[in-house]
Design a protein around this motif. Sequence first.
Motif, short mmCIF file in Angstrom:
data_model
loop_
_atom_site.label_atom_id
_atom_site.label_comp_id
_atom_site.label_asym_id
_atom_site.label_seq_id
_atom_site.Cartn_x
_atom_site.Cartn_y
_atom_site.Cartn_z
N GLU A 1 -0.38 18.93 14.34
CA GLU A 1 -0.51 20.29 13.77
C GLU A 1 -0.86 19.70 12.05
O GLU A 1 -0.74 18.54 11.81
N GLY A 2 -1.41 20.57 11.34
CA GLY A 2 -1.92 20.22 10.05
C GLY A 2 -3.32 19.54 9.59
O GLY A 2 -4.11 19.78 10.79
N THR A 3 -3.60 19.28 8.53
CA THR A 3 -5.08 18.90 8.26
C THR A 3 -5.11 17.76 7.31
O THR A 3 -3.94 17.33 6.70
N ILE A 4 -6.04 16.90 7.65
CA ILE A 4 -6.56 15.85 6.84
C ILE A 4 -7.58 16.14 6.03
O ILE A 4 -8.57 16.35 6.57
N GLU A 5 -7.60 15.87 4.79
CA GLU A 5 -8.70 15.92 3.81
C GLU A 5 -9.10 14.68 3.32
O GLU A 5 -8.23 14.01 2.71
N VAL A 6 -10.37 14.53 3.11
CA VAL A 6 -10.96 12.97 2.37
C VAL A 6 -11.79 13.70 1.40
O VAL A 6 -13.06 14.46 2.03
N ASN A 7 -11.79 13.48 0.18
CA ASN A 7 -12.60 13.81 -0.85
C ASN A 7 -12.67 15.25 -0.87
O ASN A 7 -13.79 16.06 -0.96
N GLY A 8 -11.70 16.07 -0.45
CA GLY A 8 -11.89 17.41 -0.32
C GLY A 8 -12.20 18.30 0.75
O GLY A 8 -12.28 19.50 1.23
N ASP A 9 -12.97 17.46 1.63
CA ASP A 9 -13.17 17.69 3.02
C ASP A 9 -12.34 17.71 4.17
O ASP A 9 -11.95 16.68 4.17
N VAL A 10 -11.97 18.70 5.03
CA VAL A 10 -11.30 18.52 6.30
C VAL A 10 -12.03 17.71 7.08
O VAL A 10 -13.11 17.98 7.71
N VAL A 11 -11.42 16.95 7.82
CA VAL A 11 -11.89 16.05 8.80
C VAL A 11 -11.02 15.97 10.02
O VAL A 11 -9.73 16.05 9.96
N ALA A 12 -11.61 15.57 11.02
CA ALA A 12 -10.87 15.31 12.34
C ALA A 12 -10.94 13.95 12.78
O ALA A 12 -12.10 13.42 12.83
N LEU A 13 -9.91 13.12 12.53
CA LEU A 13 -9.71 11.96 12.91
C LEU A 13 -9.41 11.79 14.20
O LEU A 13 -8.20 11.35 14.47
N SER A 14 -10.30 11.88 15.36
CA SER A 14 -9.90 11.80 16.70
C SER A 14 -10.11 10.56 17.29
O SER A 14 -9.22 10.22 18.16
N ASP A 15 -10.50 9.60 16.36
CA ASP A 15 -10.55 8.16 16.96
C ASP A 15 -10.66 7.29 15.71
O ASP A 15 -11.13 7.71 14.79
N PRO A 16 -10.40 5.81 15.88
CA PRO A 16 -10.62 4.97 14.95
C PRO A 16 -12.00 5.11 14.22
O PRO A 16 -12.30 4.80 13.05
N GLY A 17 -12.89 5.00 15.00
CA GLY A 17 -14.36 5.45 14.52
C GLY A 17 -14.68 6.37 13.50
O GLY A 17 -15.25 6.36 12.54
N ALA A 18 -13.97 7.70 13.90
CA ALA A 18 -14.12 8.74 13.03
C ALA A 18 -13.50 8.43 11.75
O ALA A 18 -13.83 9.01 10.62
N ALA A 19 -12.36 7.79 11.72
CA ALA A 19 -11.62 7.22 10.57
C ALA A 19 -12.57 6.32 9.62
O ALA A 19 -12.43 6.49 8.54
N ARG A 20 -12.98 5.33 10.45
CA ARG A 20 -14.04 4.40 9.60
C ARG A 20 -15.12 5.47 8.91
O ARG A 20 -15.50 4.78 7.77
N ALA A 21 -15.72 6.24 9.70
CA ALA A 21 -16.57 6.89 9.25
C ALA A 21 -16.49 7.84 7.87
O ALA A 21 -17.27 8.05 7.04
N CYS A 22 -15.11 8.00 7.82
CA CYS A 22 -14.47 8.68 6.81
C CYS A 22 -14.08 7.66 5.32
O CYS A 22 -13.73 8.14 4.50
N GLY A 23 -14.24 6.42 5.79
CA GLY A 23 -14.05 5.57 4.91
C GLY A 23 -12.54 5.05 4.84
O GLY A 23 -11.94 4.65 3.74
N ILE A 24 -11.78 5.34 5.88
CA ILE A 24 -10.38 4.78 6.04
C ILE A 24 -10.32 3.35 6.73
O ILE A 24 -10.83 3.41 7.86
N SER A 25 -9.63 2.61 6.36
CA SER A 25 -9.35 1.47 7.02
C SER A 25 -7.91 0.95 7.00
O SER A 25 -7.41 0.96 6.05
N CYS A 26 -7.30 0.56 8.20
CA CYS A 26 -5.99 0.21 8.48
C CYS A 26 -5.76 -1.16 8.74
O CYS A 26 -6.30 -1.62 9.91
N VAL A 27 -4.74 -1.85 8.24
CA VAL A 27 -4.56 -3.30 8.51
C VAL A 27 -3.21 -2.91 8.96
O VAL A 27 -2.08 -2.95 8.36
N PHE A 28 -2.93 -2.91 10.34
CA PHE A 28 -1.73 -2.70 11.13
C PHE A 28 -0.84 -4.03 11.12
O PHE A 28 -1.37 -5.12 10.96
N GLN A 29 0.40 -3.71 11.10
CA GLN A 29 1.37 -4.89 11.20
C GLN A 29 1.09 -5.70 12.62
O GLN A 29 1.39 -6.92 12.81
#
Length: 333
Positions: free
Chosen positions: A39-67
Amino acid sequence: MNTVDLDVVAGRIHAVLGENGAGKSTLLKCLAGTLPASEGTIEVNGDVVALSDPGAARACGISCVFQEMSLIQDLSVAENIQLASPPRKMGLIDRQAERRRAEELLKLVGAEDVSPNKLVRDLPLSRRQLVEIAKGLASNPRLLILDESTSALTEQDSQHILSLARQLADDGLAILYVSHRMAEIEQLADDCSIFRDGSKVDSFVFETKTADDMVRMMMGRAIDASLPRPAPLAKDLPSILQLKGLTWAPALNSIDLELRRGEVLGIGGLDGQGQHEILLAVFGALKGMAGKDGTGRQTDHQCSAFKADGNDPTHGLCTGRPWLPWSGPVNAC
């Protein structure tokens, strides 16, 4: 995780705090695209985005360094750093450009001593962690998520990464920072959010709360009310275990240790500093050790924890010293 509202601002470091199971990891996985939100939404720079996979997150400029590290052991450092989007020339991977970019990123994270051509499996844990951070920076993210990224680092390397995080934030990068080390949070955080039982308790400018305030919000109670004070131990308690000069090169060097009846003995240190080997030694799973037992007798193969006829893990069980491994066995024997 339940109904979380969170704002992460460019140029600021936003710390996320909470006990284990509070919902921090779930939040990070949703932002990294590895776990879809129900549920809910995620916005990047004011735009609602669907982060359905890591590629989509990278395309939105999100990078995660997991433990939990994501490096592939049988690939080189350079290949791992740019695994998601390697540089190409005429349709093929440009190995020279790949190495040059890896060298730049390794220098940035303080790992100049690591060759881009080296296989990841041949690196010590602390260097793998720095390679993981370099990999997170390879895509030039707008939001960098650091999840316990200094847990396997030396103090010197940790301070370098903390200084780098501050520099990147000052240059306009948004950073979401997760750590159990309050000293790091106090050094870095501009803003802070507290999680407990899958929900966000509060978000605030870091300097407006004290460490005690944050601990109370994380636990739902004052810490002195949750931990009973240990009863003082008598000075004449019998010794249950003694290690004197325990050596198993190169992991253990002249270790002296004594455990008395009724004591809880904690063994601390960065990962890979010999803690696991000490436990294996007491359990009876190491060969080729040297040291002295509690009576001062020299032993070539075992300390006083072992029977005289050699190393035998079953002896640890038979004498009441079971071993419960934290992350699986190490290459001990």
